[in-house]
Design an enzyme around this catalytic site. Structure first.
Site, PDB file in Angstrom:
ATOM      1  CE  LYS A 295       0.006  -1.853   8.250  1.00  0.00           C
ATOM      2  NZ  LYS A 295       0.037  -0.123   8.033  1.00  0.00           N
ATOM      3  NE  ARG A 369      -4.945   2.122  -1.591  1.00  0.00           N
ATOM      4  CZ  ARG A 369      -4.517   3.168  -1.419  1.00  0.00           C
ATOM      5  NH1 ARG A 369      -4.433   4.216  -2.506  1.00  0.00           N
ATOM      6  NH2 ARG A 369      -4.535   3.947   0.126  1.00  0.00           N
TER       7      ARG A 369
HETATM    8  N1  BES Z   1      -4.674   0.213   7.650  1.00  0.00           N
HETATM    9  C1  BES Z   1      -4.079   0.955   7.264  1.00  0.00           C
HETATM   10  C2  BES Z   1      -4.272   2.022   7.511  1.00  0.00           C
HETATM   11  C3  BES Z   1      -4.289   2.864   8.805  1.00  0.00           C
HETATM   12  C4  BES Z   1      -3.192   2.860   9.350  1.00  0.00           C
HETATM   13  C5  BES Z   1      -5.396   2.705   9.545  1.00  0.00           C
HETATM   14  C6  BES Z   1      -3.169   3.504  10.865  1.00  0.00           C
HETATM   15  C7  BES Z   1      -4.914   2.871  11.262  1.00  0.00           C
HETATM   16  C8  BES Z   1      -3.812   3.608  11.133  1.00  0.00           C
HETATM   17  C9  BES Z   1      -3.750   0.938   5.607  1.00  0.00           C
HETATM   18  O1  BES Z   1      -3.790  -0.950   4.931  1.00  0.00           O
HETATM   19  C10 BES Z   1      -2.235   0.996   4.763  1.00  0.00           C
HETATM   20  O2  BES Z   1      -1.309   0.663   5.669  1.00  0.00           O
HETATM   21  N2  BES Z   1      -2.975   1.989   4.611  1.00  0.00           N
HETATM   22  C11 BES Z   1      -1.313   3.453   4.051  1.00  0.00           C
HETATM   23  C12 BES Z   1      -1.696   3.943   2.978  1.00  0.00           C
HETATM   24  C13 BES Z   1      -0.603   4.045   1.355  1.00  0.00           C
HETATM   25  C14 BES Z   1       0.364   3.120   1.634  1.00  0.00           C
HETATM   26  C15 BES Z   1      -0.416   4.300   0.906  1.00  0.00           C
HETATM   27  C16 BES Z   1      -0.965   3.841   4.945  1.00  0.00           C
HETATM   28  O3  BES Z   1      -1.309   4.849   5.501  1.00  0.00           O
HETATM   29  O4  BES Z   1       0.524   4.118   5.327  1.00  0.00           O
HETATM   30 MN    MN Z   2      -2.047  -1.287   5.411  1.00  0.00          MN
END
Ligand code: BES
Ligand code: MN
Ligand code: ZN
Length: 518
Positions: A295, A369
């Site tokens: 990220k 997930r």
């Molecule tokens: N923990 C994040 C989701 C999240 C994002 C929670 C912002 C709270 C605030 C999760 O693990 C994640 O990174 N999800 C990705 C999924 C994607 C790679 C399909 C996302 O939401 O970008």
């Molecule tokens: Mn994530």
């Protein structure tokens, strides 16, 4: 009198007690520094105001923009027999709305903290719909007590002594026409303590709140709950035990970190016969860097929040036990950190879940997930009548519903109805999202049974669809709390930071009737 439950509202505090809330029909004596909060309706009688607070106060109110509309406040100080009393007039919204009722009490307690009052008198005479009598009284007492306790919440354990403002408020007199919330008041205090516990965990920095810390928290909970005489137990599985169970998806996420994974399994059994077995699963990624699908700083900044699902189910476990709910409750957390290192899982890796399904990794940032998959398989082996997971799962859910509404996905209509009814009683907002079968093809892999992410659009739904592959055919609901788990600014009874959502709804659900017919 308040209950003698351990205070967890601000975890540096050493007092073991919560507010003393006294429900009374008699006007409490004025004491120095006390705060009196009086709700007024827009059609209140200004003459009555003059008779009660004097001509000067009446005139000051009239000269101000205060119109007793919802959100209006007017504060002044008056002298009664030599004692200075703070007074806050507030415009009341319709208090049939649970969220508004809780907020009225919350705002009163916050004002008490602001002026440093030890004693708050909450005058309920002018509040529309209050005081409630008969059947509504316990629920009104519950919501008011929740609001009062949450009004004293602050997360200040990392502030040095000089920066802290310890809670001044100790006692509350809820003064109305009828004074019998029954055990509703104590109930509300237990709910608030659980909400505060979830906030504390969510607010904790990721260097502190590690998988091991979550496991230790569960241990301490079980220790004190057992000492209080409840039937609770804890099993914590370490890396090798999870490996023996074949939890390849969960361990794949955990392997990039030096922090050892901890799989937490808490059990509560009610005293009488259990109405059903309910399994609550919380995403417990104590820090989500994204892994090799790293990220950027902005996206990583708040990723200590990624264990808020775990925080919610751990806190709800504590609350449900103290409320002695009639269901057997199992709480599961597959706690891990998602980091980068020479050992971390990679894009293109294939992981095998404990039910034998293989998953090709096309994004290491879709880690939640994977941890939930193995937790759900473990949960389904407990043969619960209903299994619910809570997870800060997708940014896409925030895009869909905004920062304050949780997304609900389920394969069961009755579970959905029960959950939404509970959320209406708790005042925490939720909205259903679909699980469209035809998007499942996005999760197809050429070399494994599935892959872990689909396309960009509808990311909350494909995440839900991924999870649905691991419910083992059981009644299951998924609640994506990525938005409401943390607040960027204060709203309602929520302070900036961890919100404790959806602890209050979980407790409402467990205190009500859950349909269990298939
Ligand atoms: N923990 C994040 C989701 C999240 C994002 C929670 C912002 C709270 C605030 C999760 O693990 C994640 O990174 N999800 C990705 C999924 C994607 C790679 C399909 C996302 O939401 O970008
Ligand atoms: Mn994530
Ligand atoms: Zn995550």
């Amino acid at each position: 009198m308040g209950p003698r439950v351990k205070r967890t509202l601000a975890d540096h505090k050493d007092e073991d007690r919560m507010l003393d809330i006294d429900w009374t029909t008699e006007e409490p004596a004025v004491t120095a520094g006390q705060l009196l909060v009086t709700p007024l309706r827009a059609d209140h009688d200004p003459e009555a105001l003059g008779q009660r607070f004097g001509a000067a106060a009446k005139q000051a109110v009239e000269q101000s923009p205060f119109a007793a509309k919802p959100g209006d406040t007017f504060t002044f100080t008056r002298e009664v027999d030599g004692a200075m009393q703070h007074v806050m007039l507030v415009g009341t919204p319709s208090l049939t709305d649970p969220a508004a009722l809780r907020q009225l009490a919350h705002d009163a307690a916050r004002e008490a903290q602001r002026v440093g009052a030890k004693h708050l008198v909450l005058d309920l005479h002018g509040a529309e719909g209050l005081p409630a009598e008969g059947d509504d009284a316990p629920q009104v007492g519950n919501l008011l007590a929740q609001g009062l306790e949450l009004g004293t919440y602050a997360y200040d354990r990392f502030l040095s002594e000089s920066g802290r403002r310890p809670a001044s408020l100790r006692a509350v007199s809820a003064w109305g026409r009828s004074a019998a919330p029954g055990d509703g008041s104590t109930h509300g205090q237990i709910v608030a303590a659980a909400v505060a516990r979830a906030r504390d965990l969510g607010n904790g920095p990721p260097g502190l709140v590690t998988p091991t810390f979550l496991a230790t928290t569960a241990e301490q909970m079980v220790e004190s709950l057992s000492a209080e005489g409840h039937d609770v137990s804890l099993k914590v599985l370490d890396h090798d035990e999870c490996k023996a169970l074949g939890m390849g998806c969960y361990l794949g996420v955990a392997q990039g970190s030096d922090e050892p994974p901890r799989f937490i399994h808490l059990t509560y059994r009610p005293k009488g016969t259990s109405k059903a077995r309910i399994c609550l699963i919380g995403k417990g990624v104590t820090f989500d860097s994204g892994g090799y699908s790293l990220k950027p700083t902005d996206g990583m900044l708040d990723m200590k929040l990624d264990m808020c699902g775990a925080a919610a189910v751990l806190a709800a476990f504590e609350g449900a036990t103290r409320l002695q709910v009639a269901y057997e409750v199992h709480v599961l957390v597959a706690a891990a950190e998602n980091l980068v290192s020479g050992k971390a899982y990679k894009l293109g890796d294939v992981l095998t879940a404990s039910n034998g399904k293989t998953v090709e990794i096309n994004n290491t940032d879709a880690e939640g997930r994977l941890t939930l998959a193995d937790a759900m398989i473990y949960g389904s082996k407990l043969e619960p009548e209903l299994m619910i997971d809570f997870a800060t799962l997708t940014g896409a859910c925030i895009v869909a519903l905004g920062p304050r509404i949780a997304g609900v996905m389920t394969n069961d209509e009755a579970a959905h109805a029960d959950w939404m009814a509970a959320s209406e009683r708790s005042g925490e907002t939720m909205w259903r999202l679909p699980l469209p079968e035809n998007l499942k093809e996005q999760l197809k892999s050429k070399i494994a049974d599935m892959r872990n992410t689909g396309e960009r659009w509808g990311g909350a739904l494909t995440a839900g669809l991924f999870l649905s592959e691991f419910n083992e055919g059981r009644r299951w609901m998924h609640v994506d709390i990525a938005g409401p788990a943390m607040a960027s600014k204060a709203y309602g009874v929520t302070t900036p930071g961890g919100s404790g959502v959806p602890v209050a709804t979980i407790l409402e659900l467990l205190c009500g009737e859950i349909q269990t017919t298939e």
